[in-house]
Design a protein around this motif. Sequence first.
Motif, PDB file in Angstrom:
ATOM      1  N   ALA A 192       0.824  -1.205   0.000  1.00 38.19           N
ATOM      2  CA  ALA A 192       0.000   0.000   0.000  1.00 38.19           C
ATOM      3  C   ALA A 192       0.863   1.261   0.000  1.00 38.19           C
ATOM      4  N   LEU A 193       1.903   1.288   0.843  1.00 39.33           N
ATOM      5  CA  LEU A 193       2.789   2.456   0.890  1.00 39.33           C
ATOM      6  C   LEU A 193       3.544   2.633  -0.422  1.00 39.33           C
ATOM      7  N   LEU A 194       4.022   1.524  -0.982  1.00 40.67           N
ATOM      8  CA  LEU A 194       4.773   1.596  -2.233  1.00 40.67           C
ATOM      9  C   LEU A 194       3.897   2.127  -3.366  1.00 40.67           C
ATOM     10  N   LEU A 195       2.682   1.588  -3.492  1.00 40.59           N
ATOM     11  CA  LEU A 195       1.791   2.033  -4.564  1.00 40.59           C
ATOM     12  C   LEU A 195       1.326   3.472  -4.334  1.00 40.59           C
ATOM     13  N   SER A 209      10.115  14.970  -2.949  1.00 42.05           N
ATOM     14  CA  SER A 209       9.469  15.515  -1.752  1.00 42.05           C
ATOM     15  C   SER A 209       9.286  14.423  -0.710  1.00 42.05           C
ATOM     16  N   ALA A 210       9.248  14.843   0.572  1.00 40.74           N
ATOM     17  CA  ALA A 210       9.114  13.877   1.662  1.00 40.74           C
ATOM     18  C   ALA A 210       7.813  13.095   1.572  1.00 40.74           C
ATOM     19  N   GLY A 211       6.738  13.757   1.118  1.00 37.22           N
ATOM     20  CA  GLY A 211       5.447  13.099   1.016  1.00 37.22           C
ATOM     21  C   GLY A 211       5.416  11.988  -0.012  1.00 37.22           C
ATOM     22  N   VAL A 212       6.373  11.966  -0.900  1.00 39.20           N
ATOM     23  CA  VAL A 212       6.468  10.918  -1.922  1.00 39.20           C
ATOM     24  C   VAL A 212       7.594   9.944  -1.580  1.00 39.20           C
ATOM     25  N   LEU A 213       8.746  10.477  -1.220  1.00 39.94           N
ATOM     26  CA  LEU A 213       9.931   9.646  -0.999  1.00 39.94           C
ATOM     27  C   LEU A 213       9.775   8.732   0.218  1.00 39.94           C
ATOM     28  N   VAL A 214       9.225   9.260   1.311  1.00 41.58           N
ATOM     29  CA  VAL A 214       9.122   8.472   2.550  1.00 41.58           C
ATOM     30  C   VAL A 214       8.231   7.240   2.366  1.00 41.58           C
ATOM     31  N   PRO A 215       6.981   7.387   1.869  1.00 42.61           N
ATOM     32  CA  PRO A 215       6.179   6.168   1.690  1.00 42.61           C
ATOM     33  C   PRO A 215       6.743   5.207   0.659  1.00 42.61           C
ATOM     34  N   THR A 216       7.369   5.738  -0.391  1.00 47.40           N
ATOM     35  CA  THR A 216       7.929   4.850  -1.419  1.00 47.40           C
ATOM     36  C   THR A 216       9.063   4.017  -0.841  1.00 47.40           C
ATOM     37  N   VAL A 217       9.990   4.655  -0.136  1.00 39.53           N
ATOM     38  CA  VAL A 217      11.129   3.936   0.439  1.00 39.53           C
ATOM     39  C   VAL A 217      10.669   2.991   1.551  1.00 39.53           C
ATOM     40  N   ALA A 218       9.742   3.476   2.397  1.00 40.42           N
ATOM     41  CA  ALA A 218       9.240   2.626   3.481  1.00 40.42           C
ATOM     42  C   ALA A 218       8.523   1.402   2.920  1.00 40.42           C
ATOM     43  N   GLY A 219       7.703   1.606   1.891  1.00 41.77           N
ATOM     44  CA  GLY A 219       7.005   0.485   1.282  1.00 41.77           C
ATOM     45  C   GLY A 219       7.958  -0.509   0.659  1.00 41.77           C
ATOM     46  N   ALA A 220       8.959  -0.019  -0.069  1.00 40.69           N
ATOM     47  CA  ALA A 220       9.938  -0.909  -0.686  1.00 40.69           C
ATOM     48  C   ALA A 220      10.716  -1.691   0.369  1.00 40.69           C
ATOM     49  N   ALA A 221      11.045  -1.030   1.493  1.00 43.48           N
ATOM     50  CA  ALA A 221      11.780  -1.710   2.564  1.00 43.48           C
ATOM     51  C   ALA A 221      10.941  -2.819   3.193  1.00 43.48           C
ATOM     52  N   LEU A 222       9.657  -2.547   3.411  1.00 49.40           N
ATOM     53  CA  LEU A 222       8.781  -3.568   3.991  1.00 49.40           C
ATOM     54  C   LEU A 222       8.618  -4.753   3.046  1.00 49.40           C
ATOM     55  N   VAL A 223       8.456  -4.487   1.754  1.00 43.80           N
ATOM     56  CA  VAL A 223       8.324  -5.571   0.782  1.00 43.80           C
ATOM     57  C   VAL A 223       9.614  -6.384   0.724  1.00 43.80           C
ATOM     58  N   ALA A 224      10.771  -5.708   0.760  1.00 44.38           N
ATOM     59  CA  ALA A 224      12.055  -6.417   0.744  1.00 44.38           C
ATOM     60  C   ALA A 224      12.227  -7.261   2.008  1.00 44.38           C
ATOM     61  N   ALA A 225      11.832  -6.710   3.168  1.00 51.14           N
ATOM     62  CA  ALA A 225      11.926  -7.471   4.413  1.00 51.14           C
ATOM     63  C   ALA A 225      11.023  -8.696   4.370  1.00 51.14           C
ATOM     64  N   LEU A 381       1.188 -13.575  -9.278  1.00 49.24           N
ATOM     65  CA  LEU A 381       0.954 -12.883 -10.546  1.00 49.24           C
ATOM     66  C   LEU A 381       0.155 -11.606 -10.342  1.00 49.24           C
ATOM     67  N   GLY A 382      -0.832 -11.649  -9.432  1.00 51.59           N
ATOM     68  CA  GLY A 382      -1.630 -10.452  -9.155  1.00 51.59           C
ATOM     69  C   GLY A 382      -0.803  -9.338  -8.536  1.00 51.59           C
ATOM     70  N   ILE A 383       0.040  -9.675  -7.571  1.00 47.41           N
ATOM     71  CA  ILE A 383       0.896  -8.672  -6.937  1.00 47.41           C
ATOM     72  C   ILE A 383       1.895  -8.117  -7.943  1.00 47.41           C
ATOM     73  N   ASN A 384       2.481  -9.004  -8.735  1.00 45.28           N
ATOM     74  CA  ASN A 384       3.440  -8.584  -9.758  1.00 45.28           C
ATOM     75  C   ASN A 384       2.810  -7.571 -10.710  1.00 45.28           C
ATOM     76  N   SER A 385       1.594  -7.842 -11.134  1.00 44.51           N
ATOM     77  CA  SER A 385       0.896  -6.951 -12.065  1.00 44.51           C
ATOM     78  C   SER A 385       0.628  -5.594 -11.446  1.00 44.51           C
ATOM     79  N   GLN A 386       0.154  -5.585 -10.206  1.00 41.11           N
ATOM     80  CA  GLN A 386      -0.173  -4.309  -9.556  1.00 41.11           C
ATOM     81  C   GLN A 386       1.070  -3.442  -9.357  1.00 41.11           C
ATOM     82  N   ILE A 387       2.149  -4.049  -8.900  1.00 37.53           N
ATOM     83  CA  ILE A 387       3.361  -3.267  -8.628  1.00 37.53           C
ATOM     84  C   ILE A 387       3.894  -2.653  -9.913  1.00 37.53           C
TER      85      ILE A 387
END
Length: 436
Positions: A192-195, A209-225, A381-387
């Motif tokens: 959700a954060l990444l999208l 901007s912080a409003g874009v960079l923070v959720p994108t990085v946080a989302g990517a980190a959670l998905v990687a974890a 496949l569904g997650i791959n498509s959405q991301i």
Amino acid sequence: MSVLDMTIVNVALPALSTAFSAPLETIQWTATAYTLALAAVIPTAAWAMGRIGAKRVYLTALVLFTLGSLLAACAWDAPSLIAFRAVQGLGGGLLMPVGMAMTMRAADPARLGRAMALLGLPILVGPVAGPVLGGRLLDSASWHWIFLVNLPVGAVALILAVRLLPRDAPAGPAAAPRLDVPGLLALSPGLALLLYGLARGGERGAFTSAGVLVPTVAGAALVAAFAARSLMIRHPLLELRLLRDRAFAAGIVTLALFTCGYFGSMLLAPMYWQQERGLSASAAGLLGAPTGLAVGLAMQVAARRIDRVPPRRAIRAGIVIGALGMALTALQAGMPDVAAWRMVASSMVMGIGSGMTLMPTMATATRALPKDRAAAASTALGINSQIWASVGTALISVILGTGTGGPASSRLAYAVAAALLALAWLPASLLPGRRG
């Protein structure tokens, strides 16, 4: 129903902004809330099917989507509409992976391509009928009907699902999968954060901007974890070990690149016709219909043929045709006063290539998997498509936002999309070279 709804709501955003006296940025959350809810619920699909059975999950999804449609039609302000669209997203997020899993389980592996072709019929109907139907409902009725139109369809779908879908008993108490709660708490918020970050970055044309960079990085980190943890535990929420299968891994990467370019480019044609050619939204929708028709018809033919021809050769041919069509569109988008039929024709070539690639790749990637892995495969496949659809949309939006504007920006964006399609040829070379 769900594909139609997404295309109709996208057409209706300006009308909803006027109806609720709300800024367009606020009303755009009706689309964003749907996407975020969808991303949050998709990871639970495989677990839910194992716990209560695929048929019950599918019925639940239909009820949620139809109920959300009714509530959205009764919305009294923008926040209530956004909340009810999230309810729709909870249902819509389960429809595709659960439907695909049931199809994969029921189909003979030798005829999986034919089954996937039938599953792809909404892709034929949605992009063609959605913009036209949405414009008609808004012009002749009111915004309420873009949601009310789902009610009879949802009712018929529920009746048919109850009567026709085969019963599948859930696993017994001892065999039922346990919910991977830590995985769910990492993957669903992470997606959700990444999208959200990708969507906001695309809207603003930048990711600084912080409003874009923070959720994108946080989302990517959670998905990687989540991914790292899933490879170390016995029963993860999403079975990433499926990527050890060469065909499935090659299919996932092929679809990631192709989806990124194809779905990312979808916002270009309406903007080109309306902003650069000065046409109305209805006219832009009609000019986009031939491409949707080309995608759907090519998909029906190619997905059936993939059962009888070498998959690698057929899918790579589709990628080449799709990239060629996108490149021709890029070339002509930079020409002043180019004939409309030429733009439509090159876009249709791209559509034919897309139809030859998307569902055939899914069928090829999953054909050799055991039927008990169908739920996990369809969820992946569904997650791959959405991301990757979100990545592509954000990338194209940033190119448009940071470019010089006008034909030059459109041309560059189409060229980038063509390059992404062409890159999919590389992982497609690892797909099986023989049938079966």
